[in-house]
Design an enzyme around this catalytic site. Sequence first.
Site, mmCIF file in Angstrom:
data_model
loop_
_atom_site.group_PDB
_atom_site.id
_atom_site.type_symbol
_atom_site.label_atom_id
_atom_site.label_comp_id
_atom_site.label_asym_id
_atom_site.label_seq_id
_atom_site.Cartn_x
_atom_site.Cartn_y
_atom_site.Cartn_z
ATOM 1 N N HIS A 145 -4.103 3.115 4.874
ATOM 2 C CA HIS A 145 -3.900 1.841 4.250
ATOM 3 C C HIS A 145 -4.441 2.454 2.781
ATOM 4 O O HIS A 145 -4.939 3.500 2.600
ATOM 5 C CB HIS A 145 -5.120 0.824 4.896
ATOM 6 C CG HIS A 145 -4.562 0.236 6.084
ATOM 7 N ND1 HIS A 145 -3.768 -1.111 6.052
ATOM 8 C CD2 HIS A 145 -4.575 0.640 7.337
ATOM 9 C CE1 HIS A 145 -3.517 -1.306 7.150
ATOM 10 N NE2 HIS A 145 -3.943 -0.454 8.050
ATOM 11 N N GLU A 160 -8.689 4.062 4.268
ATOM 12 C CA GLU A 160 -8.355 3.580 3.044
ATOM 13 C C GLU A 160 -8.316 4.485 1.877
ATOM 14 O O GLU A 160 -9.102 5.179 1.763
ATOM 15 C CB GLU A 160 -9.357 2.531 2.695
ATOM 16 C CG GLU A 160 -9.526 1.423 3.723
ATOM 17 C CD GLU A 160 -8.453 0.040 3.700
ATOM 18 O OE1 GLU A 160 -7.343 0.168 2.722
ATOM 19 O OE2 GLU A 160 -8.460 -0.734 4.621
ATOM 20 N N ARG A 167 2.023 -8.189 1.192
ATOM 21 C CA ARG A 167 1.391 -7.509 2.172
ATOM 22 C C ARG A 167 1.809 -7.422 3.430
ATOM 23 O O ARG A 167 1.915 -6.604 4.267
ATOM 24 C CB ARG A 167 -0.003 -8.123 2.172
ATOM 25 C CG ARG A 167 -1.036 -7.502 3.717
ATOM 26 C CD ARG A 167 -2.304 -8.359 3.501
ATOM 27 N NE ARG A 167 -3.115 -8.368 4.429
ATOM 28 C CZ ARG A 167 -3.914 -7.306 4.545
ATOM 29 N NH1 ARG A 167 -4.265 -6.772 3.653
ATOM 30 N NH2 ARG A 167 -4.983 -7.460 5.837
ATOM 31 N N ARG A 224 -3.334 -7.898 12.324
ATOM 32 C CA ARG A 224 -3.832 -8.793 13.052
ATOM 33 C C ARG A 224 -2.953 -9.389 13.853
ATOM 34 O O ARG A 224 -3.225 -10.228 14.583
ATOM 35 C CB ARG A 224 -3.879 -10.010 11.798
ATOM 36 C CG ARG A 224 -4.825 -9.803 10.777
ATOM 37 C CD ARG A 224 -6.289 -9.337 11.064
ATOM 38 N NE ARG A 224 -7.059 -9.107 9.437
ATOM 39 C CZ ARG A 224 -7.202 -7.993 8.821
ATOM 40 N NH1 ARG A 224 -6.357 -6.940 9.523
ATOM 41 N NH2 ARG A 224 -7.807 -7.835 7.994
ATOM 42 N N GLU A 278 1.015 -1.363 -0.080
ATOM 43 C CA GLU A 278 0.022 0.049 0.055
ATOM 44 C C GLU A 278 0.855 1.137 0.029
ATOM 45 O O GLU A 278 0.781 1.887 0.939
ATOM 46 C CB GLU A 278 -0.847 -0.158 1.095
ATOM 47 C CG GLU A 278 -1.922 -1.184 1.076
ATOM 48 C CD GLU A 278 -2.660 -1.609 2.303
ATOM 49 O OE1 GLU A 278 -2.698 -0.930 3.077
ATOM 50 O OE2 GLU A 278 -3.384 -2.807 2.394
ATOM 51 N N TYR A 295 -15.985 -5.664 7.219
ATOM 52 C CA TYR A 295 -15.780 -6.974 7.311
ATOM 53 C C TYR A 295 -14.978 -7.257 8.782
ATOM 54 O O TYR A 295 -14.810 -6.264 9.479
ATOM 55 C CB TYR A 295 -14.911 -7.838 6.357
ATOM 56 C CG TYR A 295 -13.556 -7.230 6.087
ATOM 57 C CD1 TYR A 295 -12.619 -7.387 7.007
ATOM 58 C CD2 TYR A 295 -13.469 -6.220 4.937
ATOM 59 C CE1 TYR A 295 -11.178 -6.589 6.508
ATOM 60 C CE2 TYR A 295 -12.225 -5.852 4.748
ATOM 61 C CZ TYR A 295 -10.974 -6.128 5.517
ATOM 62 O OH TYR A 295 -9.960 -5.406 5.041
HETATM 63 O O1 0X9 Z 1 -7.802 -5.586 6.181
HETATM 64 C C1 0X9 Z 1 -7.228 -4.609 6.774
HETATM 65 O O2 0X9 Z 1 -6.201 -4.832 7.622
HETATM 66 C C2 0X9 Z 1 -7.581 -3.173 6.430
HETATM 67 N N1 0X9 Z 1 -7.697 -3.294 5.069
HETATM 68 S S1 0X9 Z 1 -6.712 -3.400 3.896
HETATM 69 O O3 0X9 Z 1 -7.093 -3.847 2.810
HETATM 70 N N2 0X9 Z 1 -5.522 -2.197 3.842
HETATM 71 O O4 0X9 Z 1 -5.877 -4.653 4.352
HETATM 72 C C3 0X9 Z 1 -8.619 -3.058 7.033
HETATM 73 C C4 0X9 Z 1 -8.943 -3.102 8.566
HETATM 74 C C5 0X9 Z 1 -9.923 -2.387 9.027
HETATM 75 N N3 0X9 Z 1 -10.887 -3.581 9.949
HETATM 76 C C6 0X9 Z 1 -12.079 -3.951 9.380
HETATM 77 N N4 0X9 Z 1 -12.339 -3.850 8.132
HETATM 78 N N5 0X9 Z 1 -12.572 -4.561 10.201
HETATM 79 ZN ZN ZN Z 2 -4.011 -2.221 4.418
#
Ligand code: 0X9
Ligand code: ZN
Length: 400
Positions: free
Chosen positions: A293, A366, A230, A243, A175, A344
């Site tokens: 992001h 984002e 990523r 995560r 990103e 999500y």
């Molecule tokens: O999935 C992620 O870590 C983030 N999006 S990305 O496409 N840049 O990887 C968003 C995280 C935000 N939290 C949720 N969507 N629950």
């Molecule tokens: Zn991201």
Amino acid sequence: MWGLVALVSLGLSTMLLRPPHEPPAVSAVRAAVRIEPRSEAERQQVLALAVDLWSDSDRGPRLDVVLEPSGLDALTAAGIAYEVLSPDIDADAAAERARLEQAEAARPGNWFAEYRDYETVDAHLDTLVARRPDLARVETLGTSVMGRRIRALRISAAGAEAPAIVVNGGQHAREWISVMVSTCVADRLVTDYDADPRVHAVLDRHAVWVAPVINPDGYVFSWESDRYWRKNRRGSYGVDLNRNWSVGFGGRGSSSNRRSQIFRGPHAFSEPETQALRDLLMREPSVAHIDFHSFGQLILYPWSHTKKVAPDRDKLAALGDAMASAIYDVHRQPYRLMPAQDLYMAGGTALDWSYGERGAMGFTIELRPKGGSGFVLPPDQIVPTCDEAYAAVLALAERL
Ligand code: 0X9
Ligand code: ZN
């Protein structure tokens, strides 16, 4: 946009299963396509064929997926309509690489006219300190898995106790716009302090900390080996830093499978990169945090790991709304505001940690684009995207 835990663990992804240090097989042309599944069965069919997921969710009405020719053939055979976002994502990356090599030779004047590599971004922090040593200082927050330093700039005219607004980019390696935009926001704050009364007021009251590259190893790998990488560079597999935070760690929307794009790591804060940012947020009186992001043009607020409503939902939504309006005013670009859970579920994100552990007003933004070229955004979009991010940071800072 995150990877496909199910697909990867089922071993359906040829792209994700190849050793990450090897370049993609030359024969497999990978296309990015957008599909609106007409049924749950169709959605499952598409996800089973995909080698990566680029859309923000696998649940929403639209899926942006990466497919190999056999996948495209299977879609056609099944009568599933698709719109091609990019016929060849590796050609996009190759074109970008060729352009970067030319740009390097040409040494363009405007620093933000082109994407910059890790060392150049890191060095720019020193340039900003040299420009205004009275306003800016640089600190090393920690060291990556491979020993690269993770640095942040503190920008403030206030004392050591000033409430901190923390801004970071680059948790996710591919990103690139998040790295450029964080650096650009820092650059503008330093440059505009004297002339812009809004900036003056913000920096007289707050300390803005900007850490543009939280995942330096991943960023370097994305420049040198795999543009669509990523995670960080733990082992040969990598950990998804977003995560790896402790709030909601291990929950839905994260994976225990090393090969997954959303592999959370063995335990919360197993990675030095998340530790580095955590320690800054912990040590400083952090009142707000923006984690930049790409892509999708979204402003997300807690919670991310649970369907529960955040206790400060109204305040978060009001701040988010102020940011969305400020962004829209600059170039008439819509950024959709929503609780992250509505996009999500994701356990172990920085967003939930900043809010849950520090009570900071936490946001994931984002950036551009909405879809299309995805992570490979033309360089003429850096400055307009920075205009938007800068407007958002100021709108937030003024309302804290
Ligand atoms: O999935 C992620 O870590 C983030 N999006 S990305 O496409 N840049 O990887 C968003 C995280 C935000 N939290 C949720 N969507 N629950
Ligand atoms: Zn991201």
